[in-house]
Design a protein around this motif. Structure first.
Motif, short mmCIF file in Angstrom:
data_model
loop_
_atom_site.label_atom_id
_atom_site.label_comp_id
_atom_site.label_asym_id
_atom_site.label_seq_id
_atom_site.Cartn_x
_atom_site.Cartn_y
_atom_site.Cartn_z
N THR A 5 0.83 -1.05 -0.03
CA THR A 5 -0.19 0.07 0.01
C THR A 5 1.02 1.47 0.11
O THR A 5 0.17 2.23 -0.40
CB THR A 5 -0.94 0.30 1.39
OG1 THR A 5 -1.67 -1.09 1.41
CG2 THR A 5 -1.84 0.96 1.06
N ARG A 176 -4.58 0.25 -6.59
CA ARG A 176 -4.50 1.15 -5.28
C ARG A 176 -5.68 0.12 -4.49
O ARG A 176 -5.54 -0.43 -3.16
CB ARG A 176 -5.27 2.12 -5.38
CG ARG A 176 -5.47 2.78 -3.70
CD ARG A 176 -6.13 4.19 -3.92
NE ARG A 176 -7.28 4.81 -4.46
CZ ARG A 176 -6.51 5.39 -5.37
NH1 ARG A 176 -5.46 5.94 -5.75
NH2 ARG A 176 -7.77 5.31 -6.13
N SER A 177 -6.82 -0.96 -5.29
CA SER A 177 -6.81 -2.11 -4.88
C SER A 177 -6.26 -3.32 -4.43
O SER A 177 -6.77 -3.93 -4.12
CB SER A 177 -8.88 -1.69 -5.65
OG SER A 177 -9.28 -1.04 -5.78
N LYS A 180 -4.14 -3.48 -1.76
CA LYS A 180 -4.84 -2.83 0.04
C LYS A 180 -4.76 -4.43 -0.46
O LYS A 180 -5.04 -5.00 0.73
CB LYS A 180 -6.26 -2.47 -0.81
CG LYS A 180 -6.15 -0.91 0.00
CD LYS A 180 -6.75 -0.06 -0.06
CE LYS A 180 -6.92 0.92 0.37
NZ LYS A 180 -7.84 1.62 0.49
#
Length: 192
Positions: A5, A176-177, A180
């Protein structure tokens, strides 16, 4: 916050903001297609003049007379074209528009021919449809010439910028997903 992240946070933020900026530029280009087309024509003229200067410099540094003369002629031609585009951007824009009309038409014909050859392979039908759309666009642009010169290049660049910006925004969100999800997976493995 995990390693993945943190590493992706800066990149995704940058991609998102750059994507937003490109979308805004695309919307401006769509709103002002003539100004965009003229700006592109002048920019192309500047690139050709820079190319001309480089070719002429290299012509005088060539090892052989034939190579030097050829580079000099290409440099001179690029310089003439670049100067013409800058001094007469409207005529240059019209030339680019006609080139695009011919290109759409020829590309459409080739897409149809390849689509027919590829039948019954998957995607051949789409290739034929794509070719038909290309031919129709080429004919429409040509039939609306010279008025199409005022809006076509700027509109196409605007649409391209809009799509590119949107792609950057989406890729930033996807990255970003994914980061994560990787962090979540790493933390669940380290807890066990």
């Amino acid at each position: 916050m995990g390693i993945a992240t943190e590493a992706s946070k800066t990149g995704t933020r940058t991609a998102t903001w750059m994507g937003i900026a490109v979308v805004i530029m695309g919307l401006i280009a769509i709103a002002m297609p003539l100004a965009t087309g003229v700006a592109i024509t002048i920019t192309l003229g500047l690139v050709l003049i820079i190319t001309a200067i480089a070719q002429i410099v290299f012509a005088f540094q060539s090892d052989s007379f034939g190579s030097g003369v050829l580079r000099f002629v290409f440099g001179l031609l690029a310089g003439i074209c670049g100067t013409t585009l800058i001094s007469q951007p409207g005529a240059g824009l019209a030339t680019i528009t006609l080139f695009l009309a011919v290109w759409f038409f020829i590309d459409g014909v080739f897409a149809i021919v390849h689509g027919i050859r590829w039948r019954p392979a998957p995607g051949a039908g789409w290739m034929i449809v794509n070719g038909g759309v290309g031919i129709i666009l080429g004919v429409m642009i040509y039939n609306q010439f010279p008025s199409s010169a005022a809006w076509l290049v700027g509109l196409m660049v605007g649409i391209r910028l809009l799509l590119a910006g949107w792609t950057m925004i989406v890729l930033g969100a996807v990255t970003r997903s994914a980061a994560k999800a990787i962090d979540k997976e790493i933390s669940s493995v380290t807890e066990t």
